[in-house]
Design an enzyme around this catalytic site. Structure first.
Site, PDB file in Angstrom:
ATOM      1  N   LEU A  62       0.814  -1.222   0.000  1.00  0.00           N
ATOM      2  CA  LEU A  62       0.000   0.000   0.000  1.00  0.00           C
ATOM      3  C   LEU A  62       0.846   1.270   0.000  1.00  0.00           C
ATOM      4  CD1 LEU A  62      -2.962  -0.743   2.425  1.00  0.00           C
ATOM      5  CD2 LEU A  62      -2.669  -1.351   0.046  1.00  0.00           C
ATOM      6  N   SER A 127      -7.414  -0.417  17.538  1.00  0.00           N
ATOM      7  CA  SER A 127      -7.005  -1.272  18.651  1.00  0.00           C
ATOM      8  C   SER A 127      -7.325  -0.610  19.985  1.00  0.00           C
ATOM      9  CB  SER A 127      -5.492  -1.497  18.550  1.00  0.00           C
ATOM     10  OG  SER A 127      -4.985  -2.013  19.751  1.00  0.00           O
ATOM     11  N   TYR A 151       3.225   2.072  18.303  1.00  0.00           N
ATOM     12  CA  TYR A 151       2.195   1.311  17.577  1.00  0.00           C
ATOM     13  C   TYR A 151       0.807   1.859  17.908  1.00  0.00           C
ATOM     14  CZ  TYR A 151      -1.304  -2.253  16.819  1.00  0.00           C
ATOM     15  OH  TYR A 151      -2.462  -2.895  16.461  1.00  0.00           O
ATOM     16  N   LYS A 155      -2.165   3.931  15.564  1.00  0.00           N
ATOM     17  CA  LYS A 155      -3.593   3.581  15.447  1.00  0.00           C
ATOM     18  C   LYS A 155      -4.459   4.799  15.750  1.00  0.00           C
ATOM     19  CE  LYS A 155      -3.355  -0.388  13.936  1.00  0.00           C
ATOM     20  NZ  LYS A 155      -4.054  -0.878  12.766  1.00  0.00           N
ATOM     21  N   TYR A 178     -10.218  -3.180  18.430  1.00  0.00           N
ATOM     22  CA  TYR A 178     -10.193  -4.579  18.883  1.00  0.00           C
ATOM     23  C   TYR A 178      -9.561  -4.666  20.255  1.00  0.00           C
ATOM     24  CZ  TYR A 178      -9.790  -5.187  13.767  1.00  0.00           C
ATOM     25  OH  TYR A 178      -9.916  -5.107  12.408  1.00  0.00           O
ATOM     26  N   ASN A 199       4.251 -12.926  20.619  1.00  0.00           N
ATOM     27  CA  ASN A 199       4.487 -12.924  22.057  1.00  0.00           C
ATOM     28  C   ASN A 199       3.166 -12.934  22.778  1.00  0.00           C
ATOM     29  OD1 ASN A 199       7.302 -12.748  21.706  1.00  0.00           O
ATOM     30  ND2 ASN A 199       7.052 -10.581  21.185  1.00  0.00           N
TER      31      ASN A 199
HETATM   32  C1  UD1 Z   1      -0.628  -7.651  22.880  1.00  0.00           C
HETATM   33  C2  UD1 Z   1       0.094  -6.603  22.114  1.00  0.00           C
HETATM   34  C3  UD1 Z   1      -0.908  -5.722  21.406  1.00  0.00           C
HETATM   35  C4  UD1 Z   1      -1.946  -6.500  20.607  1.00  0.00           C
HETATM   36  C5  UD1 Z   1      -2.591  -7.516  21.537  1.00  0.00           C
HETATM   37  C6  UD1 Z   1      -3.596  -8.385  20.845  1.00  0.00           C
HETATM   38  C7  UD1 Z   1       2.182  -6.188  23.307  1.00  0.00           C
HETATM   39  C8  UD1 Z   1       2.850  -5.365  24.379  1.00  0.00           C
HETATM   40  N1  UD1 Z   1       0.914  -5.879  23.062  1.00  0.00           N
HETATM   41  O1  UD1 Z   1      -1.302  -7.049  23.939  1.00  0.00           O
HETATM   42  O2  UD1 Z   1      -0.258  -4.875  20.528  1.00  0.00           O
HETATM   43  O3  UD1 Z   1      -2.921  -5.637  20.106  1.00  0.00           O
HETATM   44  O4  UD1 Z   1      -1.562  -8.330  22.062  1.00  0.00           O
HETATM   45  O5  UD1 Z   1      -3.003  -9.216  19.904  1.00  0.00           O
HETATM   46  O6  UD1 Z   1       2.773  -7.059  22.721  1.00  0.00           O
HETATM   47  N2  UD1 Z   1       1.540 -12.724  29.109  1.00  0.00           N
HETATM   48  C9  UD1 Z   1       2.258 -13.566  29.931  1.00  0.00           C
HETATM   49  N3  UD1 Z   1       3.223 -14.342  29.343  1.00  0.00           N
HETATM   50  C10 UD1 Z   1       3.479 -14.340  28.000  1.00  0.00           C
HETATM   51  C11 UD1 Z   1       2.723 -13.464  27.173  1.00  0.00           C
HETATM   52  C12 UD1 Z   1       1.764 -12.668  27.764  1.00  0.00           C
HETATM   53  O7  UD1 Z   1       2.058 -13.609  31.134  1.00  0.00           O
HETATM   54  O8  UD1 Z   1       4.371 -15.046  27.551  1.00  0.00           O
HETATM   55  C13 UD1 Z   1       0.471 -11.900  29.723  1.00  0.00           C
HETATM   56  C14 UD1 Z   1       0.635 -10.399  29.500  1.00  0.00           C
HETATM   57  O9  UD1 Z   1       1.392  -9.828  30.531  1.00  0.00           O
HETATM   58  C15 UD1 Z   1      -0.838  -9.947  29.529  1.00  0.00           C
HETATM   59  C16 UD1 Z   1      -1.596 -11.138  28.927  1.00  0.00           C
HETATM   60  O10 UD1 Z   1      -0.733 -12.257  29.092  1.00  0.00           O
HETATM   61  O11 UD1 Z   1      -1.275  -9.757  30.841  1.00  0.00           O
HETATM   62  C17 UD1 Z   1      -1.931 -11.002  27.464  1.00  0.00           C
HETATM   63  O12 UD1 Z   1      -0.745 -10.698  26.749  1.00  0.00           O
HETATM   64  P1  UD1 Z   1      -0.735 -10.622  25.158  1.00  0.00           P
HETATM   65  O13 UD1 Z   1      -1.412 -11.798  24.593  1.00  0.00           O
HETATM   66  O14 UD1 Z   1       0.683 -10.362  24.741  1.00  0.00           O
HETATM   67  O15 UD1 Z   1      -1.684  -9.369  24.854  1.00  0.00           O
HETATM   68  P2  UD1 Z   1      -1.522  -7.820  25.270  1.00  0.00           P
HETATM   69  O16 UD1 Z   1      -0.377  -7.614  26.159  1.00  0.00           O
HETATM   70  O17 UD1 Z   1      -2.849  -7.360  25.761  1.00  0.00           O
END
Ligand code: UD1
Length: 340
Positions: A62, A127, A151, A155, A178, A199
């Protein structure tokens, strides 16, 4: 309608393309595969019914305005759903210029060509990151907008650019904010490509369930939440896809302005609760270890869903069990994601 879906090979884009197709819309998918696989397009097509509607694909970046204009020349488009963007928070902190350039540049090109070709309907993939850590829960669309990273700022800026253009051009837009999309198409053939992420918590939990990872690292158990772990509003990607179809319907029915709407289940689920659900669904114990907080993480958030219900007629239908079960089916069948 003939709908352009940018980022149509991505996770939410591919599920939305299928939902639009099932609703009878002709689709033109575009993607540059910067963070997605051509196999996602094949998987979407395999689930589609060609007798219902067309599903075309064009490889386009794009940021290449001319290539984008050629798509508008080739197809008589009625609407655009814009997903294509960089979305890794950590990368956005380290490479802000690349993030602003791509996420804003691609939107500006898109708006310019939409105005030029008289395409007046836009659904934008935003988001809950636009809120940062909300001061009050559930978070409503009127909450302060304080994104905590580049990021999230891209948005928010994109939402603002869209509103400015809608104010002076025959363009109407719905920005869908979202919460945390998870899950997969119930066929197990369409899902989130682990190669392109991740992650995010649930894919990592399921990698432990399938023996591909030793344990989940729980990022903090000392938050101000019921069990001390982070709380998020998880929303099934198929519910999310359906919200886009309804947003498109709302715009086609004559909505004239720009508006932002939360798309979440309205329920908070903690890290420990999600691990418990996964243990039950997958039928195996899931090892975890509590470690320090992840930098930049917020403690808790979940969505107020009244506006989505009133304005779009949308409510999440699938609960956390469905989300985990569908994601698990996808993961079990495609542990390495889209690989030939
Ligand atoms: C992440 C992204 C965000 C994206 C959203 C949805 C980051 C900082 N943010 O947000 O941009 O819009 O996903 O896809 O990457 N957790 C653990 N262990 C892990 C991974 C996560 O304990 O290995 C915890 C985190 O601390 C959090 C929860 O799980 O409390 C959800 O984490 P995650 O799935 O990464 O989502 P967000 O942090 O909300």
């Amino acid at each position: 309608m003939t709908v352009l879906v940018t980022g149509g090979a991505g996770y939410v884009g591919s599920h939305t393309a299928l939902a639009l197709h099932e609703a009878g819309h002709d689709i033109v998918l575009v993607d540059n595969f910067a963070n997605s696989s051509p196999m996602a397009v094949d998987a979407t097509r395999a689930l589609a019914k060609p007798e219902v509607a067309r599903l075309d694909f064009v490889e386009v970046d794009l940021c290449d305005a001319e290539a984008l204009a050629n798509v508008f020349k080739k197809y008589r488009l009625s609407a655009v759903i814009h997903f294509a963007a960089h979305k890794a928070v950590a990368d956005s902190v380290n490479e802000p210029v690349r993030y602003y350039q791509n996420n804003l540049g691609s939107l500006l090109n898109l708006l310019e060509v939409m105005v030029e070709f008289g395409v007046g309907i836009l659904v934008y993939s935003s988001s809950c990151m636009v809120y940062g850590q909300p001061l009050a829960l559930p978070v409503t669309e009127l909450a302060p907008l304080k994104p905590a990273n580049p990021y999230g700022r891209t948005k928010l800026m994109c939402e603002q650019v869209i509103a400015d253009v809608c104010a002076v051009q025959p363009l109407a837009a719905i920005c869908l904010r979202y919460f945390n999309p998870v899950g997969a198409h119930p066929s197990g053939c369409l899902g989130e490509d682990p190669n392109q992420t991740s992650n995010n918590l649930l894919p990592l939990v399921l990698q432990v369930a399938s023996g591909r990872r030793e344990k989940v690292l729980v990022f903090g158990d000392d938050y101000d939440t019921a069990d001390g772990s982070g709380v998020r509003d998880y929303v099934h990607v198929v519910d999310l896809a359906e919200a886009h179809v309804l947003a498109l319907d709302r715009l086609a029915a004559g909505y004239q302005d720009a508006i932002s709407v939360n798309v979440g289940s309205g329920f908070g689920t903690s890290v420990f609760e999600l691990i418990d659900v996964a243990e039950r669904v997958c039928g195996v114990p899931i090892s975890f270890e509590v470690c320090g907080r992840r930098s930049g993480d917020i403690a808790k958030t979940w969505a107020a869903t009244d506006l989505a219900a009133e304005f779009l007629g949308w409510r999440a239908k699938r609960d956390v069990n469905d989300m985990v079960a569908d994601h698990w089916r996808w993961h079990s069948r495609n542990p390495d994601g889209y690989v030939a």
